[in-house]
Design a protein around this motif. Structure first.
Motif, PDB file in Angstrom:
ATOM      1  N   ASN A   1       0.830  -1.212   0.000  1.00  0.00           N
ATOM      2  CA  ASN A   1       0.000   0.000   0.000  1.00  0.00           C
ATOM      3  C   ASN A   1       0.866   1.263   0.000  1.00  0.00           C
ATOM      4  OD1 ASN A   1      -2.362  -1.497   0.038  1.00  0.00           O
ATOM      5  ND2 ASN A   1      -2.521  -1.465   2.274  1.00  0.00           N
ATOM      6  N   LEU A   2       1.960   1.247   0.773  1.00  0.00           N
ATOM      7  CA  LEU A   2       2.828   2.423   0.849  1.00  0.00           C
ATOM      8  C   LEU A   2       3.447   2.738  -0.508  1.00  0.00           C
ATOM      9  CD1 LEU A   2       4.761   1.827   4.223  1.00  0.00           C
ATOM     10  CD2 LEU A   2       2.797   3.319   3.835  1.00  0.00           C
ATOM     11  N   THR A   3       3.810   1.706  -1.253  1.00  0.00           N
ATOM     12  CA  THR A   3       4.464   1.937  -2.544  1.00  0.00           C
ATOM     13  C   THR A   3       3.499   2.444  -3.614  1.00  0.00           C
ATOM     14  OG1 THR A   3       4.192  -0.398  -3.168  1.00  0.00           O
ATOM     15  CG2 THR A   3       6.270   0.224  -2.102  1.00  0.00           C
ATOM     16  N   GLN A   4       2.202   2.386  -3.320  1.00  0.00           N
ATOM     17  CA  GLN A   4       1.195   2.898  -4.264  1.00  0.00           C
ATOM     18  C   GLN A   4       0.878   4.372  -4.016  1.00  0.00           C
ATOM     19  OE1 GLN A   4       0.210   0.872  -6.789  1.00  0.00           O
ATOM     20  NE2 GLN A   4       1.644  -0.560  -5.816  1.00  0.00           N
ATOM     21  N   CYS A   5       1.419   4.936  -2.942  1.00  0.00           N
ATOM     22  CA  CYS A   5       1.099   6.323  -2.576  1.00  0.00           C
ATOM     23  C   CYS A   5       1.689   7.301  -3.588  1.00  0.00           C
ATOM     24  CB  CYS A   5       1.629   6.651  -1.184  1.00  0.00           C
ATOM     25  SG  CYS A   5       0.798   5.730   0.135  1.00  0.00           S
ATOM     26  N   GLU A   6       0.951   8.394  -3.820  1.00  0.00           N
ATOM     27  CA  GLU A   6       1.390   9.414  -4.768  1.00  0.00           C
ATOM     28  C   GLU A   6       1.996  10.628  -4.070  1.00  0.00           C
ATOM     29  OE1 GLU A   6       1.443   9.146  -8.006  1.00  0.00           O
ATOM     30  OE2 GLU A   6       0.499   7.164  -8.009  1.00  0.00           O
ATOM     31  N   THR A   7       1.634  10.862  -2.800  1.00  0.00           N
ATOM     32  CA  THR A   7       2.141  12.012  -2.054  1.00  0.00           C
ATOM     33  C   THR A   7       2.540  11.578  -0.647  1.00  0.00           C
ATOM     34  OG1 THR A   7      -0.015  12.646  -1.122  1.00  0.00           O
ATOM     35  CG2 THR A   7       0.552  13.531  -3.308  1.00  0.00           C
ATOM     36  N   ILE A   8       3.277  12.442   0.047  1.00  0.00           N
ATOM     37  CA  ILE A   8       3.659  12.161   1.434  1.00  0.00           C
ATOM     38  C   ILE A   8       2.424  12.129   2.329  1.00  0.00           C
ATOM     39  CG2 ILE A   8       5.096  12.880   3.382  1.00  0.00           C
ATOM     40  CD1 ILE A   8       6.705  12.001   1.002  1.00  0.00           C
ATOM     41  N   ASP A   9       1.414  12.929   1.997  1.00  0.00           N
ATOM     42  CA  ASP A   9       0.171  12.905   2.778  1.00  0.00           C
ATOM     43  C   ASP A   9      -0.529  11.552   2.650  1.00  0.00           C
ATOM     44  OD1 ASP A   9       0.274  15.387   3.990  1.00  0.00           O
ATOM     45  OD2 ASP A   9      -0.721  16.415   2.317  1.00  0.00           O
ATOM     46  N   ASP A  10      -0.515  10.988   1.432  1.00  0.00           N
ATOM     47  CA  ASP A  10      -1.069   9.640   1.248  1.00  0.00           C
ATOM     48  C   ASP A  10      -0.301   8.639   2.109  1.00  0.00           C
ATOM     49  OD1 ASP A  10      -2.834  10.629  -0.595  1.00  0.00           O
ATOM     50  OD2 ASP A  10      -1.663  10.010  -2.344  1.00  0.00           O
ATOM     51  N   LEU A  11       1.023   8.811   2.161  1.00  0.00           N
ATOM     52  CA  LEU A  11       1.869   7.938   2.963  1.00  0.00           C
ATOM     53  C   LEU A  11       1.508   8.051   4.445  1.00  0.00           C
ATOM     54  CD1 LEU A  11       4.328   6.022   2.402  1.00  0.00           C
ATOM     55  CD2 LEU A  11       5.788   7.916   3.108  1.00  0.00           C
ATOM     56  N   LYS A  12       1.310   9.276   4.903  1.00  0.00           N
ATOM     57  CA  LYS A  12       0.895   9.503   6.300  1.00  0.00           C
ATOM     58  C   LYS A  12      -0.404   8.769   6.600  1.00  0.00           C
ATOM     59  CE  LYS A  12       0.535  13.508   8.090  1.00  0.00           C
ATOM     60  NZ  LYS A  12       0.200  14.942   8.180  1.00  0.00           N
ATOM     61  N   LEU A  13      -1.337   8.841   5.667  1.00  0.00           N
ATOM     62  CA  LEU A  13      -2.639   8.211   5.855  1.00  0.00           C
ATOM     63  C   LEU A  13      -2.486   6.701   5.976  1.00  0.00           C
ATOM     64  CD1 LEU A  13      -5.696   8.843   5.975  1.00  0.00           C
ATOM     65  CD2 LEU A  13      -5.766   8.444   3.507  1.00  0.00           C
ATOM     66  N   GLN A  14      -1.645   6.112   5.130  1.00  0.00           N
ATOM     67  CA  GLN A  14      -1.429   4.661   5.174  1.00  0.00           C
ATOM     68  C   GLN A  14      -0.713   4.231   6.460  1.00  0.00           C
ATOM     69  OE1 GLN A  14      -2.508   2.238   3.238  1.00  0.00           O
ATOM     70  NE2 GLN A  14      -3.550   3.615   1.801  1.00  0.00           N
ATOM     71  N   LEU A  15       0.127   5.118   6.995  1.00  0.00           N
ATOM     72  CA  LEU A  15       0.861   4.805   8.225  1.00  0.00           C
ATOM     73  C   LEU A  15       0.028   5.059   9.478  1.00  0.00           C
ATOM     74  CD1 LEU A  15       4.360   6.347   7.354  1.00  0.00           C
ATOM     75  CD2 LEU A  15       3.828   3.921   7.594  1.00  0.00           C
ATOM     76  N   GLY A  16      -1.155   5.616   9.287  1.00  0.00           N
ATOM     77  CA  GLY A  16      -2.004   5.988  10.420  1.00  0.00           C
ATOM     78  C   GLY A  16      -2.224   4.892  11.460  1.00  0.00           C
ATOM     79  N   PRO A  17      -2.643   3.679  11.050  1.00  0.00           N
ATOM     80  CA  PRO A  17      -2.890   2.624  12.053  1.00  0.00           C
ATOM     81  C   PRO A  17      -1.668   2.283  12.901  1.00  0.00           C
ATOM     82  CG  PRO A  17      -3.869   2.026   9.942  1.00  0.00           C
ATOM     83  CD  PRO A  17      -3.040   3.239   9.698  1.00  0.00           C
ATOM     84  N   ALA A  18      -0.478   2.374  12.335  1.00  0.00           N
ATOM     85  CA  ALA A  18       0.735   1.998  13.069  1.00  0.00           C
ATOM     86  C   ALA A  18       1.387   3.182  13.762  1.00  0.00           C
ATOM     87  CB  ALA A  18       1.740   1.345  12.118  1.00  0.00           C
ATOM     88  N   TYR A  19       1.326   4.354  13.148  1.00  0.00           N
ATOM     89  CA  TYR A  19       2.081   5.511  13.655  1.00  0.00           C
ATOM     90  C   TYR A  19       1.209   6.737  13.907  1.00  0.00           C
ATOM     91  CZ  TYR A  19       6.527   3.242  12.405  1.00  0.00           C
ATOM     92  OH  TYR A  19       7.607   2.393  12.322  1.00  0.00           O
ATOM     93  N   GLY A  20      -0.106   6.598  13.841  1.00  0.00           N
ATOM     94  CA  GLY A  20      -1.005   7.741  13.876  1.00  0.00           C
ATOM     95  C   GLY A  20      -0.712   8.780  14.943  1.00  0.00           C
ATOM     96  N   ASP A  21      -0.579   8.357  16.202  1.00  0.00           N
ATOM     97  CA  ASP A  21      -0.374   9.304  17.300  1.00  0.00           C
ATOM     98  C   ASP A  21       0.923  10.087  17.140  1.00  0.00           C
ATOM     99  OD1 ASP A  21      -2.711   8.422  18.397  1.00  0.00           O
ATOM    100  OD2 ASP A  21      -1.777   7.098  19.868  1.00  0.00           O
ATOM    101  N   PHE A  22       1.889   9.495  16.496  1.00  0.00           N
ATOM    102  CA  PHE A  22       3.185  10.152  16.361  1.00  0.00           C
ATOM    103  C   PHE A  22       3.255  11.059  15.140  1.00  0.00           C
ATOM    104  CE2 PHE A  22       3.851   6.388  18.909  1.00  0.00           C
ATOM    105  CZ  PHE A  22       4.652   6.859  19.943  1.00  0.00           C
ATOM    106  N   LEU A  23       2.397  10.808  14.154  1.00  0.00           N
ATOM    107  CA  LEU A  23       2.408  11.617  12.942  1.00  0.00           C
ATOM    108  C   LEU A  23       1.410  12.760  12.991  1.00  0.00           C
ATOM    109  CD1 LEU A  23       2.588   8.799  10.203  1.00  0.00           C
ATOM    110  CD2 LEU A  23       4.470   9.940  11.395  1.00  0.00           C
ATOM    111  N   GLY A  24       0.580  12.791  14.036  1.00  0.00           N
ATOM    112  CA  GLY A  24      -0.503  13.769  14.111  1.00  0.00           C
ATOM    113  C   GLY A  24      -0.050  15.213  14.076  1.00  0.00           C
ATOM    114  N   SER A  25       1.126  15.504  14.600  1.00  0.00           N
ATOM    115  CA  SER A  25       1.598  16.895  14.669  1.00  0.00           C
ATOM    116  C   SER A  25       2.314  17.347  13.404  1.00  0.00           C
ATOM    117  CB  SER A  25       2.549  17.068  15.866  1.00  0.00           C
ATOM    118  OG  SER A  25       3.699  16.241  15.727  1.00  0.00           O
TER     119      SER A  25
END
Length: 365
Positions: free
Chosen positions: A32-56
């Motif tokens: 899923n990460l390799t299908q992302c087109e932007t860094i924001d898409d990447l953030k969204l895909q990482l949400g379940p694993a890193y959400g609390d840390f990426l929120g800021s």
């Protein structure tokens, strides 16, 4: 017998660390990460694993900011485990931080040599290697001053044994200091896991010996390759090799005499894994540049550095097949670090529009 009382002190920690390991990104996550087109898409895909840390993070953050926040998760989890560790495990985890301390020391004095901003340098230091007197490193001008004003009060002080000189801190001497500290640190860590009464003869000693021997060999090989074309003499180079590992003593002796890549290849010929790495690298791989990743899906080129990372991941994954072992803490940290490198690599490929190379990450699970 080693498992009889293991769970009394360490069962809770083992469960926590195995849980952290099970939370690493899976192959479908990477797909899923390799299908992302932007860094924001990447953030969204990482949400379940890193959400609390990426929120800021701001919209479309830099890759360095993303790497920093993913590292924050490792630091948070490590500190939680360390806060709950007692006895031998607490000592063991302290040893894990010494490597980060050494890297921070090298980063600060190298940055100061190049007149970088002190605040920026301190922000780049790894949080797990922080110690109170670190800011004072920025005013040290020679190795003796570095030791007497800063490092004498840190756990790194014993690793200066026999290496204290009056030399000024230029780039070559900084690398010599860094590699001398690492050599003494790895030897001390190896002795600790093999002689401590709670670890000697246990799965912890067995697994950690393999991990540390691999690290010692990797450092010896990299020191040799990186010394070609520099002012570092063969005699000084030999002093930087850890005195244990699969290559020691015959292989490291041959490394100390090597003049080129082919000489290093001959020196490691007696260890099957390393021989295979050099056979492959000799076809065009070689050493990769800083931050380069390789060996993942869709990659036909694998650098020597990539193959070392791949081997480290294989050993680290195997550590989790053993029971009653503190080595899983070390292995989990290495797996998480590789995951962070993978995320950073994917983010860099997206930011630089290099999607054809985005699959060149190294599998963690």
């Amino acid at each position: 017998m080693e498992g009889l009382f293991f769970n009394v002190e360490n069962g809770f920690i083992e469960g926590i660390v195995r849980g952290y390991r099970n939370g690493l990104l899976t192959s479908s996550n990477y797909s899923n990460l390799t299908q992302c087109e932007t860094i924001d898409d990447l953030k969204l895909q990482l949400g379940p694993a890193y959400g609390d840390f990426l929120g800021s993070l701001p919209p479309n953050p830099s890759t360095s900011a993303l790497a920093s926040k993913t590292t924050d998760k490792l630091v948070s989890e490590f500190r939680y485990v360390r806060a709950n560790a007692t006895g031998t495990l607490a000592q063991f985890m302290d040893y894990l931080t010494y490597g980060y301390m050494i890297d921070n020391v090298a980063l600060l004095i190298t940055g100061t040599l190049h007149e970088r901003d002190t605040r920026e340098l301190l922000e780049r230091c790894h949080p797990l290697g922080w110690f109170e007197t670190m800011p004072v490193l920025c005013v040290a001008t020679n190795i003796e001053e570095l030791y007497n004003s800063v490092l004498i009060e840190t756990p790194l002080a014993p690793y200066f044994k026999g290496s204290l000189t009056h030399q000024d801190l230029d780039e070559l001497n900084i690398e010599i200091v860094r590699n001398t500290l690492y050599k003494n640190y790895l030897e001390d860590f190896y002795k600790f896991v093999n002689t401590h009464p709670d670890m000697a003869g246990t799965p912890t000693a067995e697994v950690m010996s393999e991990l540390l021997e691999f690290e010692a060999d990797r450092r010896a090989i990299n020191i040799t390759l990186n010394s070609f074309g520099t002012e570092l003499s063969k005699a000084d180079r030999k002093k930087l090799y850890p005195e244990f590992g699969k290559l020691w003593p015959e292989g490291t002796f041959m490394l100390s005499k090597a003049d080129d890549f082919e000489g290093v290849r001959v020196a490691v010929d007696g260890v099957a894994d390393y021989k295979a790495f050099f056979d492959a690298a000799g076809l065009g791989g070689g050493l990769s540049g800083p931050g380069n990743q390789g060996g993942g899906a869709g990659s036909n080129e694998r650098s020597l550095e990539d193959m070392f990372y791949q081997k480290e991941m294989e050993i680290s994954k195997l550590a989790f097949t053993r029971q009653f072992s503190l080595a899983i803490v070390y292995a989990w940290v290495r797996l998480r670090e590789q995951e962070i490198r993978n995320i950073t690599w994917i983010a860099e490929c997206i930011a630089q529009n290099q999607k054809e190379r985005i699959g060149n990450y190294i599998s963690v699970l």
